[in-house]
Design a protein around this motif. Structure first.
Motif, PDB file in Angstrom:
ATOM      1  N   GLU A  13     -76.646-146.785 -13.278  1.00  0.00           N
ATOM      2  CA  GLU A  13     -75.663-147.719 -13.831  1.00  0.00           C
ATOM      3  C   GLU A  13     -76.297-149.099 -14.088  1.00  0.00           C
ATOM      4  O   GLU A  13     -75.790-149.887 -14.888  1.00  0.00           O
ATOM      5  CB  GLU A  13     -74.468-147.818 -12.885  1.00  0.00           C
ATOM      6  CG  GLU A  13     -73.316-148.652 -13.361  1.00  0.00           C
ATOM      7  CD  GLU A  13     -72.752-148.244 -14.715  1.00  0.00           C
ATOM      8  OE1 GLU A  13     -72.943-147.097 -15.132  1.00  0.00           O
ATOM      9  OE2 GLU A  13     -72.124-149.109 -15.355  1.00  0.00           O
ATOM     10  N   ASP A  34     -86.850-149.278 -10.013  1.00  0.00           N
ATOM     11  CA  ASP A  34     -86.220-148.042  -9.534  1.00  0.00           C
ATOM     12  C   ASP A  34     -87.290-147.276  -8.779  1.00  0.00           C
ATOM     13  O   ASP A  34     -88.460-147.247  -9.204  1.00  0.00           O
ATOM     14  CB  ASP A  34     -85.657-147.200 -10.696  1.00  0.00           C
ATOM     15  CG  ASP A  34     -84.654-146.157 -10.217  1.00  0.00           C
ATOM     16  OD1 ASP A  34     -83.447-146.321 -10.485  1.00  0.00           O
ATOM     17  OD2 ASP A  34     -85.075-145.174  -9.547  1.00  0.00           O
ATOM     18  N   ILE A  35     -86.871-146.654  -7.692  1.00  0.00           N
ATOM     19  CA  ILE A  35     -87.831-145.922  -6.866  1.00  0.00           C
ATOM     20  C   ILE A  35     -88.407-144.728  -7.644  1.00  0.00           C
ATOM     21  O   ILE A  35     -89.481-144.216  -7.312  1.00  0.00           O
ATOM     22  CB  ILE A  35     -87.115-145.486  -5.555  1.00  0.00           C
ATOM     23  CG1 ILE A  35     -88.096-145.279  -4.437  1.00  0.00           C
ATOM     24  CG2 ILE A  35     -86.225-144.294  -5.766  1.00  0.00           C
ATOM     25  CD1 ILE A  35     -87.421-145.161  -3.075  1.00  0.00           C
ATOM     26  N   TYR A  71     -77.805-152.093  -8.040  1.00  0.00           N
ATOM     27  CA  TYR A  71     -77.082-150.885  -8.508  1.00  0.00           C
ATOM     28  C   TYR A  71     -77.687-149.638  -7.879  1.00  0.00           C
ATOM     29  O   TYR A  71     -77.833-148.613  -8.538  1.00  0.00           O
ATOM     30  CB  TYR A  71     -77.103-150.811 -10.052  1.00  0.00           C
ATOM     31  CG  TYR A  71     -76.318-151.961 -10.638  1.00  0.00           C
ATOM     32  CD1 TYR A  71     -74.962-151.841 -10.909  1.00  0.00           C
ATOM     33  CD2 TYR A  71     -76.919-153.196 -10.829  1.00  0.00           C
ATOM     34  CE1 TYR A  71     -74.226-152.918 -11.363  1.00  0.00           C
ATOM     35  CE2 TYR A  71     -76.194-154.282 -11.288  1.00  0.00           C
ATOM     36  CZ  TYR A  71     -74.845-154.133 -11.550  1.00  0.00           C
ATOM     37  OH  TYR A  71     -74.114-155.201 -11.994  1.00  0.00           O
ATOM     38  N   THR A  72     -78.039-149.754  -6.609  1.00  0.00           N
ATOM     39  CA  THR A  72     -78.576-148.604  -5.869  1.00  0.00           C
ATOM     40  C   THR A  72     -77.400-147.855  -5.225  1.00  0.00           C
ATOM     41  O   THR A  72     -76.264-148.345  -5.230  1.00  0.00           O
ATOM     42  CB  THR A  72     -79.576-149.091  -4.797  1.00  0.00           C
ATOM     43  OG1 THR A  72     -78.989-150.176  -4.073  1.00  0.00           O
ATOM     44  CG2 THR A  72     -80.881-149.540  -5.431  1.00  0.00           C
ATOM     45  N   ASP A  74     -74.511-146.564  -2.831  1.00  0.00           N
ATOM     46  CA  ASP A  74     -73.639-147.385  -1.972  1.00  0.00           C
ATOM     47  C   ASP A  74     -74.248-147.634  -0.587  1.00  0.00           C
ATOM     48  O   ASP A  74     -74.154-148.739  -0.047  1.00  0.00           O
ATOM     49  CB  ASP A  74     -72.284-146.677  -1.750  1.00  0.00           C
ATOM     50  CG  ASP A  74     -71.536-146.399  -3.037  1.00  0.00           C
ATOM     51  OD1 ASP A  74     -72.005-146.809  -4.116  1.00  0.00           O
ATOM     52  OD2 ASP A  74     -70.470-145.745  -2.958  1.00  0.00           O
ATOM     53  N   HIS A  77     -76.618-150.732  -0.135  1.00  0.00           N
ATOM     54  CA  HIS A  77     -76.268-152.094  -0.557  1.00  0.00           C
ATOM     55  C   HIS A  77     -76.530-153.133   0.535  1.00  0.00           C
ATOM     56  O   HIS A  77     -77.074-154.208   0.257  1.00  0.00           O
ATOM     57  CB  HIS A  77     -74.802-152.164  -1.001  1.00  0.00           C
ATOM     58  CG  HIS A  77     -74.530-151.395  -2.261  1.00  0.00           C
ATOM     59  ND1 HIS A  77     -73.270-151.218  -2.772  1.00  0.00           N
ATOM     60  CD2 HIS A  77     -75.360-150.736  -3.123  1.00  0.00           C
ATOM     61  CE1 HIS A  77     -73.332-150.503  -3.896  1.00  0.00           C
ATOM     62  NE2 HIS A  77     -74.594-150.183  -4.111  1.00  0.00           N
ATOM     63  N   THR A  94     -73.034-154.429  -7.166  1.00  0.00           N
ATOM     64  CA  THR A  94     -71.962-153.592  -7.679  1.00  0.00           C
ATOM     65  C   THR A  94     -71.014-153.207  -6.544  1.00  0.00           C
ATOM     66  O   THR A  94     -71.341-153.361  -5.357  1.00  0.00           O
ATOM     67  CB  THR A  94     -72.543-152.338  -8.368  1.00  0.00           C
ATOM     68  OG1 THR A  94     -71.474-151.605  -8.967  1.00  0.00           O
ATOM     69  CG2 THR A  94     -73.272-151.432  -7.384  1.00  0.00           C
ATOM     70  N   LYS A  95     -69.832-152.692  -6.892  1.00  0.00           N
ATOM     71  CA  LYS A  95     -68.910-152.176  -5.875  1.00  0.00           C
ATOM     72  C   LYS A  95     -69.424-150.858  -5.361  1.00  0.00           C
ATOM     73  O   LYS A  95     -70.149-150.195  -6.112  1.00  0.00           O
ATOM     74  CB  LYS A  95     -67.482-152.038  -6.384  1.00  0.00           C
ATOM     75  CG  LYS A  95     -67.249-151.398  -7.753  1.00  0.00           C
ATOM     76  CD  LYS A  95     -67.873-150.090  -8.141  1.00  0.00           C
ATOM     77  CE  LYS A  95     -67.461-148.865  -7.380  1.00  0.00           C
ATOM     78  NZ  LYS A  95     -68.143-147.626  -7.902  1.00  0.00           N
ATOM     79  N   SER A 123     -65.830-154.267 -11.488  1.00  0.00           N
ATOM     80  CA  SER A 123     -65.855-154.277 -12.949  1.00  0.00           C
ATOM     81  C   SER A 123     -64.476-154.187 -13.594  1.00  0.00           C
ATOM     82  O   SER A 123     -64.261-154.730 -14.679  1.00  0.00           O
ATOM     83  CB  SER A 123     -66.735-153.129 -13.443  1.00  0.00           C
ATOM     84  OG  SER A 123     -66.220-151.898 -12.980  1.00  0.00           O
ATOM     85  N   LYS A 162     -74.813-135.941  -7.845  1.00  0.00           N
ATOM     86  CA  LYS A 162     -75.727-136.985  -7.360  1.00  0.00           C
ATOM     87  C   LYS A 162     -76.001-136.725  -5.883  1.00  0.00           C
ATOM     88  O   LYS A 162     -75.050-136.610  -5.096  1.00  0.00           O
ATOM     89  CB  LYS A 162     -75.090-138.377  -7.498  1.00  0.00           C
ATOM     90  CG  LYS A 162     -74.899-138.825  -8.939  1.00  0.00           C
ATOM     91  CD  LYS A 162     -74.351-140.243  -8.969  1.00  0.00           C
ATOM     92  CE  LYS A 162     -73.832-140.612 -10.332  1.00  0.00           C
ATOM     93  NZ  LYS A 162     -74.836-141.039 -11.287  1.00  0.00           N
ATOM     94  N   TRP A 164     -76.836-138.519  -3.401  1.00  0.00           N
ATOM     95  CA  TRP A 164     -76.309-139.450  -2.390  1.00  0.00           C
ATOM     96  C   TRP A 164     -74.796-139.329  -2.220  1.00  0.00           C
ATOM     97  O   TRP A 164     -74.236-139.844  -1.249  1.00  0.00           O
ATOM     98  CB  TRP A 164     -76.736-140.888  -2.672  1.00  0.00           C
ATOM     99  CG  TRP A 164     -76.345-141.470  -4.003  1.00  0.00           C
ATOM    100  CD1 TRP A 164     -77.041-141.388  -5.167  1.00  0.00           C
ATOM    101  CD2 TRP A 164     -75.175-142.237  -4.307  1.00  0.00           C
ATOM    102  NE1 TRP A 164     -76.384-142.048  -6.174  1.00  0.00           N
ATOM    103  CE2 TRP A 164     -75.236-142.592  -5.657  1.00  0.00           C
ATOM    104  CE3 TRP A 164     -74.081-142.679  -3.566  1.00  0.00           C
ATOM    105  CZ2 TRP A 164     -74.257-143.355  -6.293  1.00  0.00           C
ATOM    106  CZ3 TRP A 164     -73.103-143.433  -4.191  1.00  0.00           C
ATOM    107  CH2 TRP A 164     -73.206-143.757  -5.541  1.00  0.00           C
ATOM    108  N   ASN A 175     -66.089-145.463  -2.968  1.00  0.00           N
ATOM    109  CA  ASN A 175     -66.802-145.486  -4.247  1.00  0.00           C
ATOM    110  C   ASN A 175     -65.852-145.573  -5.430  1.00  0.00           C
ATOM    111  O   ASN A 175     -66.078-146.351  -6.357  1.00  0.00           O
ATOM    112  CB  ASN A 175     -67.702-144.258  -4.394  1.00  0.00           C
ATOM    113  CG  ASN A 175     -68.596-144.408  -5.617  1.00  0.00           C
ATOM    114  OD1 ASN A 175     -68.139-144.286  -6.745  1.00  0.00           O
ATOM    115  ND2 ASN A 175     -69.858-144.716  -5.399  1.00  0.00           N
ATOM    116  N   TYR A 300     -69.780-155.727 -17.459  1.00  0.00           N
ATOM    117  CA  TYR A 300     -70.887-156.447 -16.810  1.00  0.00           C
ATOM    118  C   TYR A 300     -71.278-157.668 -17.643  1.00  0.00           C
ATOM    119  O   TYR A 300     -71.641-158.709 -17.107  1.00  0.00           O
ATOM    120  CB  TYR A 300     -72.107-155.546 -16.621  1.00  0.00           C
ATOM    121  CG  TYR A 300     -71.892-154.347 -15.700  1.00  0.00           C
ATOM    122  CD1 TYR A 300     -70.661-154.082 -15.111  1.00  0.00           C
ATOM    123  CD2 TYR A 300     -72.946-153.480 -15.420  1.00  0.00           C
ATOM    124  CE1 TYR A 300     -70.475-152.977 -14.286  1.00  0.00           C
ATOM    125  CE2 TYR A 300     -72.774-152.379 -14.591  1.00  0.00           C
ATOM    126  CZ  TYR A 300     -71.536-152.122 -14.034  1.00  0.00           C
ATOM    127  OH  TYR A 300     -71.365-151.036 -13.216  1.00  0.00           O
TER     128      TYR A 300
END
Ligand SMILES: NC(=O)c1ccc[n+]([C@@H]2O[C@H](COP(=O)([O-])OP(=O)(O)OC[C@H]3O[C@@H](n4cnc5c(N)ncnc54)[C@H](O)[C@@H]3O)[C@@H](O)[C@H]2O)c1
Length: 357
Positions: A13, A34-35, A71-72, A74, A77, A94-95, A123, A162, A164, A175, A300
């Motif tokens: 995102e 990014d990793i 933006y990693t 949740d 964070h 981000t939320k 957002s 995803k 995670w 989320n 954003y």
């Protein structure tokens, strides 16, 4: 006019804020991280932007960056915000700010010590119909507000792909449903009490998830105003023409309004005006810049311009960490009510138990 330099971590995102920064006169995209190197390469090609790293430390160590945008997943964070503040950066996160109240006192303390700004990217507040609804609310056009109803209902089974989403700390409430919770709290900041019920469907269980995926709540504020918050995430949805994924309805003594996510419509009925529907369809390409409607570049864009203004003037960008922690406290009360079979739970009790400042 000062230009702020942005570093972005997490390029799923995070793609949307790259687009927003590149399109802004107030921001310069300095470096992204990014990793996963293939994600960095993909974004480099998409935006023709080659300053990337797979090491968050390198991003934080870049002295040119004023603000880190996070933006990693949740669950990361808390660590990523803390590290950014310790590196002397302002933060956009981000939320959800966090995946529970755990760590919130430490984070509040870190923010205070740092003297930096942390803005939480809720957002939905920055989507066109919601912006219009807020402006009408601030002008008092609803009269005395009696009820606020917000929902986020979407078939989000795709999200379970995803990795995670199946790890400790993920929940549909923190989320997804947070969008609806935040909208209700935006209008009823003094919520004192909550009651609600939740289910875990077979779909969530088949992914090994034991997290409520359909939830319905009633909340009440210190003046007796009522809020209603609904969410369902693993069930077939009716489609946005019938039911917008996110909606917020305000009903007051002088008028009612309904702001809708994704279909860009805003319905009002104010005293002396009759019923009006405004469509912002002409802004479709501003809000939805990539495939489908699951990205948030327009929102954003709106919030980074707002954050730049706050940095210029010294105003506190909202929601900040304090406000986001109050939303987390409300969600902790919602969780307790579900666990206790719908028993009314006091938000103040949660605040006291967690010794929240
Ligand atoms: N409406 C909204 O504001 C909105 C919408 C979607 C997602 N989000 C939020 O954005 C965040 C990311 O969601 P997503 O859908 O993009 O997830 P995603 O899994 O698609 O992307 C996350 C990215 O972070 C990277 N990453 C993971 N650990 C990292 C680390 N330690 N250092 C650097 N990079 C790392 C991953 O490689 C991945 O590319 C979540 O917190 C989510 O809630 C907000």
């Amino acid at each position: 006019m000062k230009t702020y330099k942005l570093g972005v971590v997490g390029l799923g995102e995070g793609r949307s804020i790259m687009s927003a920064a590149i399109s802004s006169k107030r921001w310069e995209l300095e470096m992204v991280c990014d990793i996963n190197p293939s994600m960095c390469e993909q974004r480099a090609e998409e935006f023709g932007f080659n300053r990337w790293t797979t090491d968050y430390g390198t991003l934080l160590g870049n002295p040119d960056i004023d603000v880190i945008a996070i933006y990693t997943p949740d669950q990361l964070h808390l660590t990523h915000i803390t590290q950014a503040l310790e590196a002397g950066k302002h933060v956009i996160c981000t939320k959800p700010l966090l995946t529970s109240l755990e760590g919130s006192n430490e984070l509040l303390e870190t923010v205070r010590k740092s003297g930096k700004r942390v803005f939480v990217g809720q957002s939905s507040r920055f989507f066109e119909p919601m912006i219009r609804q807020r402006a009408d609310f601030e002008k008092g056009r609803h009269g005395d507000v009696q009820t606020v109803e917000a929902h986020y209902i979407a078939d989000s089974r795709w999200f379970l792909d995803k990795p995670w989403s199946r790890q400790r700390g993920f929940s549909w409430m923190y989320n997804f449903m947070i969008h609806a919770v935040d909208l209700v709290r935006w209008y009823l900041p003094g919520v004192t009490e909550v009651t609600g019920f939740g289910n875990v469907s077979e779909t969530s269980r088949s992914y090994g998830l034991d997290t409520w995926d359909s939830m319905r709540f009633l909340v009440r504020d210190d003046q007796g105003r009522i809020g209603q918050i609904s969410g369902s995430y693993t069930l077939p949805a009716l489609g946005s023409d019938v039911e917008p994924g996110i909606g917020c309805v305000i009903r007051g003594t002088k008028g009612s309004s309904r702001a809708e996510y994704s279909n860009l419509r805003y319905h009002t009925h104010f005293a002396g005006e009759g019923k009006v529907t405004q469509s912002f369809e002409e802004m479709h390409d501003y809000y939805f810049r990539f495939e489908g409607k699951s990205h948030h570049a327009g929102e954003y864009q709106n919030y980074i311009e707002y954050f730049a203004e706050c940095l210029d003037t010294g105003a506190v960008p909202l929601p900040d960490v304090e406000e986001a922690v109050r939303t987390l406290a409300l969600m902790a009360a919602m969780e307790r009510s579900m666990k206790e079979g719908g028993k009314p739970v006091s938000v103040d009790a949660i605040v006291r138990e967690n010794a929240l400042a």
